[in-house]
Design a protein around this motif. Sequence first.
Motif, PDB file in Angstrom:
ATOM      1  N   UNK A  42     -16.536  64.702  26.553  1.00 36.93           N
ATOM      2  CA  UNK A  42     -15.468  65.573  26.060  1.00 36.93           C
ATOM      3  C   UNK A  42     -14.163  65.355  26.830  1.00 36.93           C
ATOM      4  N   UNK A  43     -14.262  65.011  28.094  1.00 38.23           N
ATOM      5  CA  UNK A  43     -13.057  64.693  28.868  1.00 38.23           C
ATOM      6  C   UNK A  43     -12.345  63.474  28.273  1.00 38.23           C
ATOM      7  N   UNK A  44     -13.104  62.456  27.919  1.00 40.45           N
ATOM      8  CA  UNK A  44     -12.521  61.256  27.310  1.00 40.45           C
ATOM      9  C   UNK A  44     -11.950  61.571  25.931  1.00 40.45           C
ATOM     10  N   UNK A  45     -12.691  62.332  25.131  1.00 42.28           N
ATOM     11  CA  UNK A  45     -12.212  62.694  23.799  1.00 42.28           C
ATOM     12  C   UNK A  45     -10.882  63.445  23.872  1.00 42.28           C
ATOM     13  N   UNK A  46     -10.792  64.409  24.749  1.00 41.22           N
ATOM     14  CA  UNK A  46      -9.567  65.200  24.861  1.00 41.22           C
ATOM     15  C   UNK A  46      -8.403  64.373  25.395  1.00 41.22           C
ATOM     16  N   UNK A  47      -8.685  63.428  26.240  1.00 41.08           N
ATOM     17  CA  UNK A  47      -7.631  62.591  26.817  1.00 41.08           C
ATOM     18  C   UNK A  47      -7.115  61.566  25.818  1.00 41.08           C
ATOM     19  N   UNK A  48      -8.016  60.961  25.038  1.00 43.40           N
ATOM     20  CA  UNK A  48      -7.624  59.843  24.176  1.00 43.40           C
ATOM     21  C   UNK A  48      -7.454  60.225  22.713  1.00 43.40           C
ATOM     22  N   UNK A  49      -7.997  61.360  22.291  1.00 38.95           N
ATOM     23  CA  UNK A  49      -7.815  61.929  20.958  1.00 38.95           C
ATOM     24  C   UNK A  49      -8.109  60.964  19.812  1.00 38.95           C
ATOM     25  N   UNK A  50      -9.282  60.320  19.796  1.00 37.72           N
ATOM     26  CA  UNK A  50      -9.633  59.473  18.649  1.00 37.72           C
ATOM     27  C   UNK A  50      -9.958  60.332  17.428  1.00 37.72           C
ATOM     28  N   UNK A  51      -9.722  59.785  16.229  1.00 40.74           N
ATOM     29  CA  UNK A  51     -10.032  60.493  14.995  1.00 40.74           C
ATOM     30  C   UNK A  51     -11.542  60.601  14.799  1.00 40.74           C
ATOM     31  N   UNK A  52     -11.976  61.771  14.341  1.00 36.93           N
ATOM     32  CA  UNK A  52     -13.365  61.922  13.897  1.00 36.93           C
ATOM     33  C   UNK A  52     -13.375  62.752  12.619  1.00 36.93           C
ATOM     34  N   UNK A  53     -14.463  62.670  11.883  1.00 32.83           N
ATOM     35  CA  UNK A  53     -14.681  63.565  10.756  1.00 32.83           C
ATOM     36  C   UNK A  53     -15.469  64.764  11.254  1.00 32.83           C
ATOM     37  N   UNK A  54     -15.081  65.944  10.808  1.00 32.68           N
ATOM     38  CA  UNK A  54     -15.810  67.141  11.192  1.00 32.68           C
ATOM     39  C   UNK A  54     -15.534  67.580  12.616  1.00 32.68           C
ATOM     40  N   UNK A  55     -16.568  68.101  13.258  1.00 30.77           N
ATOM     41  CA  UNK A  55     -16.403  68.722  14.570  1.00 30.77           C
ATOM     42  C   UNK A  55     -17.616  68.459  15.446  1.00 30.77           C
TER      43      UNK A  55
END
Length: 300
Positions: A42-55
């Motif tokens: 989640x730290x990487x996701x929040x830092x780099x903000x890649x697109x995903x479908x859904x949640x």
Amino acid sequence: MNQEDKRIIGAYETGNEGPLMFISAGIHGNEPSGVTALKKVFEILEKERPEISGKAIGVYGNRTALEKGVRYIDEDLNRTWTEKNVASQEKNTNEKREMFEIIEILKTHSDSRNTKRYFLDCHTTSSDSPPYISVQEVGDNDAWAHRFPVNIIRGFSDIVFGCIDRYLSRIGLTGFVFEGGQHESKDAIIYHEAMIWLVLVEACGLDLKKLSQIPKAVEKLSVQKENQKTFEIIYRQTLDDDDQFEMQPGYENFQSIEKGEFLATQNGEKILSTWDAFIFMPLYQSQGNDGFFVVEEVNK
């Protein structure tokens, strides 16, 4: 901080319609590897903000037991998810209170925009073990599990009642339990991180190439695909709370055993193998009601 904030490790979405990917870790308080891995992802996701479908959402399991570093407080949280307990709404143990908090988080974060709901439950083992998936053959769980690159065990939640994966499957989610390895193994954190990335790829369409670098953990787990095997449980050595049980030292998950082999001692009696098969989940910790399981390899 409210109860929901304390329960959620991370939540991530980029505004696109799609599935809910619900990930739990630390259902047993002496198994923190999945929690550590979720925090990193989640730290990487929040830092780099890649697109995903859904949640995607990650939650703590037995938060009180995690804080104390013990498997559970009053009862095993991975045995409380029975239809009777859920229907009763009774919160007379720490684990039932924790269970209902997790259920409430799932309800809160499920909505009509979810095209499907998936789950991943992260665990580790008391014995040395390669990573593996434990799946209940309900709905499309088994087909989903075979999209991932590790050994697969069928049937655990059919004979051990009250597991979270059985509950989640029963209410319509697709998913499995992932066992990352031995409790204190650093590899368990790596394997959990890898599986979390892989379920985000498969469920939410995450493109790992959009990250600044593809996580090395993914490669470490993915190379196991060529050796993937599927097993089914054929025997369970059950324990009562007052039983004296000692597993013979040195057994690992999926290690072969032969007829007549000395496996363990229970209440002073030797337990000898009556199978030419494989050992599964040998007990090397003080808490637990399963001494070991015996499994056999099957065709997919």
